[in-house]
Write a protein that holds these residues in place. Structure first.
Motif, mmCIF file in Angstrom:
data_model
loop_
_atom_site.group_PDB
_atom_site.id
_atom_site.type_symbol
_atom_site.label_atom_id
_atom_site.label_comp_id
_atom_site.label_asym_id
_atom_site.label_seq_id
_atom_site.Cartn_x
_atom_site.Cartn_y
_atom_site.Cartn_z
ATOM 1 N N LEU A 44 1.113 8.717 5.363
ATOM 2 C CA LEU A 44 1.923 9.020 6.547
ATOM 3 C C LEU A 44 3.211 8.202 6.545
ATOM 4 C CD1 LEU A 44 -0.808 9.219 9.347
ATOM 5 C CD2 LEU A 44 0.624 11.095 8.524
ATOM 6 N N ALA A 45 3.110 6.927 6.195
ATOM 7 C CA ALA A 45 4.296 6.082 6.136
ATOM 8 C C ALA A 45 5.262 6.569 5.066
ATOM 9 C CB ALA A 45 3.897 4.626 5.873
ATOM 10 N N VAL A 46 4.730 7.020 3.932
ATOM 11 C CA VAL A 46 5.589 7.555 2.870
ATOM 12 C C VAL A 46 6.372 8.766 3.372
ATOM 13 C CG1 VAL A 46 5.600 8.711 0.627
ATOM 14 C CG2 VAL A 46 4.184 6.691 0.974
ATOM 15 N N TRP A 101 3.613 10.524 -6.587
ATOM 16 C CA TRP A 101 4.588 10.905 -7.625
ATOM 17 C C TRP A 101 3.876 11.189 -8.946
ATOM 18 C CZ3 TRP A 101 9.640 11.802 -6.557
ATOM 19 C CH2 TRP A 101 10.465 12.096 -7.654
ATOM 20 N N GLY A 102 2.853 10.418 -9.230
ATOM 21 C CA GLY A 102 2.142 10.601 -10.486
ATOM 22 C C GLY A 102 1.399 11.924 -10.559
ATOM 23 N N ASN A 103 0.792 12.355 -9.453
ATOM 24 C CA ASN A 103 0.075 13.628 -9.484
ATOM 25 C C ASN A 103 0.953 14.828 -9.157
ATOM 26 O OD1 ASN A 103 0.359 13.567 -6.648
ATOM 27 N ND2 ASN A 103 -1.686 12.692 -6.355
ATOM 28 N N GLY A 104 2.257 14.583 -8.924
ATOM 29 C CA GLY A 104 3.201 15.679 -8.724
ATOM 30 C C GLY A 104 3.304 16.196 -7.307
ATOM 31 N N GLN A 105 2.528 15.644 -6.379
ATOM 32 C CA GLN A 105 2.568 16.138 -5.010
ATOM 33 C C GLN A 105 3.902 15.843 -4.319
ATOM 34 O OE1 GLN A 105 -1.424 14.357 -3.775
ATOM 35 N NE2 GLN A 105 -1.457 16.267 -2.621
ATOM 36 N N GLN A 129 0.819 -1.205 0.000
ATOM 37 C CA GLN A 129 0.000 0.000 0.000
ATOM 38 C C GLN A 129 0.860 1.265 0.000
ATOM 39 O OE1 GLN A 129 -2.227 -1.040 3.555
ATOM 40 N NE2 GLN A 129 -4.112 -1.342 2.362
ATOM 41 N N VAL A 130 1.987 1.216 0.683
ATOM 42 C CA VAL A 130 2.904 2.363 0.700
ATOM 43 C C VAL A 130 3.492 2.587 -0.689
ATOM 44 C CG1 VAL A 130 5.094 3.222 1.630
ATOM 45 C CG2 VAL A 130 3.429 2.136 3.147
ATOM 46 N N ILE A 131 3.847 1.507 -1.378
ATOM 47 C CA ILE A 131 4.374 1.634 -2.742
ATOM 48 C C ILE A 131 3.310 2.235 -3.664
ATOM 49 C CG2 ILE A 131 5.176 0.331 -4.746
ATOM 50 C CD1 ILE A 131 6.497 -1.622 -2.797
#
Length: 269
Positions: free
Chosen positions: A231-233, A60-64, A51-53
């Motif tokens: 949060l983990a990310v 990363w895909g939406n640029g945040q 889930q973290v991946i």
């Protein structure tokens, strides 16, 4: 009498040290995966590695995530440069001159005992909730480790060598540049390592000051929506930033002091 036998140093294969260093994190990752797969660790407590991946891909895909990383690294970098410069200058002045020691050291040591986290409300009053308060908080946090290390390294300089350079007509600035700072290099690198690590800790505190961008802002948003995967990310990103900072100092140490690495050889550490 027994003839002394020098210790035999077994050369390590390339990548052996890196593999040993990676063993601990891999064990923790495996334990995390097993706990999530068996249901011991539920998603509402901590998301699974898968889930973290997925969250990393989403952010990363939406640029945040790239935008947050750029903002946080800019804050941390500017604050670190200010703190390192202030700590280095103050450490040289107080460590190399008696007048500087008498005038400044007691004041700096008093300020050093104040936890930088206690300055957050005061900085918010002085500078508001803009970037200035965040950057200065990181600068304050990173100044004192560099100051203490520089002060100790400069005070430990070879006085006979300094006096010899003075007898040859070398000025104070030249002595500091050519004799004192090179001799204090191990202490300076130790201070740099502590300051870089502390800059990440201070960054976490700084981004709690009503941030609208950065890793701390992502964490606040994830907390509001109970997104343990995000949060983990964010926590892992903070950890990777600290690990990267430590690795950079190690590389700098090998480049500036190759004799220390060569002297260790393959001996166990």
């Amino acid at each position: 009498m027994v003839r002394p036998r020098p210790p035999r140093v077994r050369p390590r294969r390339p990548g052996h040290t890196a593999a040993l260093r990676a063993l601990g994190p891999l064990v923790l990752l495996a334990a995390w995966w097993v706990a999530s797969a068996t249901g011991v660790l539920t998603a509402d407590v901590l998301a699974s590695p898968a889930q973290v991946i997925d969250a990393v891909r989403e952010l990363w895909g939406n640029g945040q995530l790239p935008d947050a990383l750029a903002t946080s690294l800019t804050r941390s970098g500017i604050g670190l440069v200010i703190g390192l410069t202030a700590g280095l200058v103050l450490g040289v002045v107080t460590g190399f001159t008696r007048l500087g020691d008498e005038l400044l050291d007691s004041s700096v040591q008093t300020l050093r005992t104040i936890p930088f986290l206690s300055l957050v409300p005061l900085f918010m009053v002085w500078f508001g909730i803009n970037e200035t308060a965040k950057i200065l908080l990181i600068a304050v946090a990173t100044t004192f480790p560099m100051y203490v290390s520089t002060y100790g390294g400069v005070r430990g300089a070879d006085r006979k060598l300094v006096e010899a350079m003075r007898s040859f007509g070398m000025g104070r600035l030249a002595i500091v540049r050519e004799v004192v700072l090179p001799g204090a290099l191990p202490s300076l690198l130790a201070g740099l390592r502590l300051s870089m690590t502390l800059s990440v800790i201070a960054l976490i505190a700084a981004e709690e000051i009503n941030a609208t961008a950065g890793i701390g802002y992502l964490m606040a948003q994830a907390q509001s929506y109970a997104r343990t995967d995000v949060l983990a990310v964010c926590i892992l990103v903070y950890g990777l930033l600290g690990l990267t900072a430590d690795a950079l100092v190690r590389l700098l140490e090998r480049a500036l002091m190759p004799w220390r690495t060569a002297g260790q050889g393959g001996a166990p550490r």
